[in-house]
Design a protein around this motif. Structure first.
Motif, PDB file in Angstrom:
ATOM      1  N   ILE A 222     -26.718 -49.247 -11.966  1.00 56.47           N
ATOM      2  CA  ILE A 222     -25.671 -50.125 -12.498  1.00 56.47           C
ATOM      3  C   ILE A 222     -25.883 -51.509 -11.903  1.00 56.47           C
ATOM      4  O   ILE A 222     -25.697 -51.711 -10.700  1.00 56.47           O
ATOM      5  CB  ILE A 222     -24.270 -49.596 -12.135  1.00 56.47           C
ATOM      6  CG1 ILE A 222     -24.085 -48.163 -12.663  1.00 56.47           C
ATOM      7  CG2 ILE A 222     -23.188 -50.511 -12.695  1.00 56.47           C
ATOM      8  CD1 ILE A 222     -22.806 -47.503 -12.180  1.00 56.47           C
ATOM      9  N   LYS A 223     -26.288 -52.467 -12.733  1.00 52.43           N
ATOM     10  CA  LYS A 223     -26.597 -53.812 -12.254  1.00 52.43           C
ATOM     11  C   LYS A 223     -25.497 -54.776 -12.709  1.00 52.43           C
ATOM     12  O   LYS A 223     -25.243 -54.902 -13.916  1.00 52.43           O
ATOM     13  CB  LYS A 223     -27.967 -54.262 -12.764  1.00 52.43           C
ATOM     14  CG  LYS A 223     -29.103 -53.355 -12.269  1.00 52.43           C
ATOM     15  CD  LYS A 223     -30.482 -53.932 -12.523  1.00 52.43           C
ATOM     16  CE  LYS A 223     -30.803 -54.112 -13.969  1.00 52.43           C
ATOM     17  NZ  LYS A 223     -32.246 -54.374 -14.212  1.00 52.43           N
ATOM     18  N   ILE A 224     -24.874 -55.429 -11.731  1.00 50.88           N
ATOM     19  CA  ILE A 224     -23.725 -56.290 -11.983  1.00 50.88           C
ATOM     20  C   ILE A 224     -24.018 -57.698 -11.492  1.00 50.88           C
ATOM     21  O   ILE A 224     -24.425 -57.888 -10.339  1.00 50.88           O
ATOM     22  CB  ILE A 224     -22.475 -55.775 -11.240  1.00 50.88           C
ATOM     23  CG1 ILE A 224     -22.167 -54.318 -11.622  1.00 50.88           C
ATOM     24  CG2 ILE A 224     -21.283 -56.685 -11.496  1.00 50.88           C
ATOM     25  CD1 ILE A 224     -21.684 -54.134 -13.023  1.00 50.88           C
ATOM     26  N   PHE A 225     -23.805 -58.684 -12.354  1.00 52.36           N
ATOM     27  CA  PHE A 225     -23.787 -60.071 -11.910  1.00 52.36           C
ATOM     28  C   PHE A 225     -22.359 -60.577 -12.049  1.00 52.36           C
ATOM     29  O   PHE A 225     -21.797 -60.612 -13.150  1.00 52.36           O
ATOM     30  CB  PHE A 225     -24.728 -60.953 -12.723  1.00 52.36           C
ATOM     31  CG  PHE A 225     -24.791 -62.376 -12.216  1.00 52.36           C
ATOM     32  CD1 PHE A 225     -25.654 -62.698 -11.183  1.00 52.36           C
ATOM     33  CD2 PHE A 225     -23.960 -63.358 -12.738  1.00 52.36           C
ATOM     34  CE1 PHE A 225     -25.703 -64.003 -10.683  1.00 52.36           C
ATOM     35  CE2 PHE A 225     -24.000 -64.660 -12.246  1.00 52.36           C
ATOM     36  CZ  PHE A 225     -24.879 -64.978 -11.208  1.00 52.36           C
ATOM     37  N   LEU A 226     -21.751 -60.953 -10.916  1.00 51.04           N
ATOM     38  CA  LEU A 226     -20.385 -61.454 -10.904  1.00 51.04           C
ATOM     39  C   LEU A 226     -20.403 -62.950 -11.196  1.00 51.04           C
ATOM     40  O   LEU A 226     -20.832 -63.757 -10.366  1.00 51.04           O
ATOM     41  CB  LEU A 226     -19.739 -61.172  -9.547  1.00 51.04           C
ATOM     42  CG  LEU A 226     -19.611 -59.684  -9.187  1.00 51.04           C
ATOM     43  CD1 LEU A 226     -19.112 -59.517  -7.762  1.00 51.04           C
ATOM     44  CD2 LEU A 226     -18.691 -58.965 -10.169  1.00 51.04           C
ATOM     45  N   ALA A 227     -19.968 -63.314 -12.386  1.00 52.56           N
ATOM     46  CA  ALA A 227     -20.044 -64.701 -12.857  1.00 52.56           C
ATOM     47  C   ALA A 227     -18.773 -65.451 -12.475  1.00 52.56           C
ATOM     48  O   ALA A 227     -17.792 -65.490 -13.222  1.00 52.56           O
ATOM     49  CB  ALA A 227     -20.255 -64.735 -14.367  1.00 52.56           C
ATOM     50  N   VAL A 228     -18.788 -66.029 -11.279  1.00 52.91           N
ATOM     51  CA  VAL A 228     -17.667 -66.834 -10.815  1.00 52.91           C
ATOM     52  C   VAL A 228     -17.894 -68.279 -11.248  1.00 52.91           C
ATOM     53  O   VAL A 228     -19.036 -68.747 -11.348  1.00 52.91           O
ATOM     54  CB  VAL A 228     -17.527 -66.725  -9.271  1.00 52.91           C
ATOM     55  CG1 VAL A 228     -18.709 -67.385  -8.573  1.00 52.91           C
ATOM     56  CG2 VAL A 228     -16.217 -67.297  -8.785  1.00 52.91           C
TER      57      VAL A 228
END
Length: 330
Positions: A222-228
């Motif tokens: 599970i690959k997550i990029f947290l786009a803040v």
């Protein structure tokens, strides 16, 4: 209260009721079979997932035409409730994750290869660390491995870039969470020029092969990029300056990275284009509302374990139940 909030509240009520039924059939006096218990757990999970207008696994998956620059940090795609709804969702989902984690761990002890790797990436102050605490609030530490990757040490630089990652991979039955990962070994030289391009660019292919081998061996990735957003990052940075208990979180390098924001976004865009695959897709998750990003990761994790279709392992072949009862009752 909006119609969307009423629908979500109703779905959450039903999911909690299903969990109560699950607790009942897990009681000491219950005659429910293992399959019946799994069926009740699946019902509760399905009811919980129904709060999403579109599943995060579909709505947030990187695909053709996706532009990271277009991600809206304050958006909540697929979830039409408010913060209270989101936090209630996380609480119920954390309970369910804890139950499925035990199932995953039991299968790992009995020889199954199933396991989970969660990769969390994002700019500073995107909420990677606090996310883990909330998603696993009811999990068992036995079966969860967390590792944060910083700049490579001298020993790590003496090895292949995947060497330090391979040492931290989840064992069968375990969930591993990477706070940053092998992707730093592409993004950092891309942005800062610390390695020649002919050295870091071939790593895209190496990473895809590495993740394909993991997936084929039973590891859900599970690959997550947290786009803040830059505005939300600024708010958190200023908060760290004003709170003496958070001074330790701040470094001058955080400002250097902020100054190169567009360069980082371009580098990550290329990462997604080169390494988002069917077996290990990237999910770009708006992260200004931290309750939302936590809810998304909770949903993706629970859905991944449910999708393994695991069953409770039975007795070992050498267990004679009649003899066991006679010895215990003697």
């Amino acid at each position: 209260m909006t119609d969307a909030t009423r629908r979500i509240d109703k779905a959450l009520d039903k999911a909690e009721q299903a969990l109560e039924r699950l607790d009942a059939i897990h009681g000491a006096d219950s005659a429910a079979s293992a399959d019946e218990r799994l069926g009740q757990a699946a019902e509760s999970s399905e009811l919980l997932s129904s709060v999403w207008a579109t599943p995060p696994s579909e709505r947030l998956k990187f695909g053709d035409g996706w532009r990271l620059a277009d991600a809206i940090g304050g958006a909540t795609p697929g979830f039409h409730g408010d913060k209270a709804d989101g936090e209630r969702f996380i609480r119920i989902s954390a309970d369910q994750i804890a139950r499925y984690q035990r199932l995953l761990y039991a299968n790992g002890l009995k020889g199954a290869r199933n396991r989970v790797l969660i990769i969390l990436q994002g700019m500073d102050a995107s909420g990677k660390g606090s996310l883990v605490k909330h998603v696993f609030r009811q999990g068992n530490p036995m079966g969860i491995h967390y590792h944060g990757f910083g700049a490579p040490s001298e020993e790590e630089r003496a090895h292949d870039f995947l060497w330090r990652v391979e040492r931290e991979l989840p064992r069968p039955g375990w969930i591993a969470v990477f706070d940053r990962s092998h992707y730093e070994d592409v993004v950092m030289p891309h942005v800062w020029g610390t390695l020649p391009e002919e050295e870091w660019r071939p790593r895209y292919g190496r990473i895809v092969d590495f993740e394909r081998d993991l997936a084929q061996d039973g590891c859900a990735i599970i690959k997550i990029f947290l786009a803040v957003s830059p505005e939300e990052q600024l708010r958190h940075f200023l908060g760290r300056l004003d709170d003496p208990t958070k001074h330790w979180k701040f470094a001058m390098s955080d400002l250097d990275a902020r100054d190169r924001w567009d360069d980082y976004m371009a580098a990550w865009q290329e990462v997604f284009e080169c390494t988002s695959t069917d077996f290990a897709p990237w999910h770009v998750v708006p992260a200004d509302n931290r309750w939302y990003s936590r809810a998304v990761v909770s949903e993706l994790l629970r859905d991944a374990i449910v999708g393994m279709n695991l069953a409770w392992p039975g007795f070992d072949a050498d267990v004679d139940l009649g003899e066991v009862r006679r010895r215990l009752e003697a």
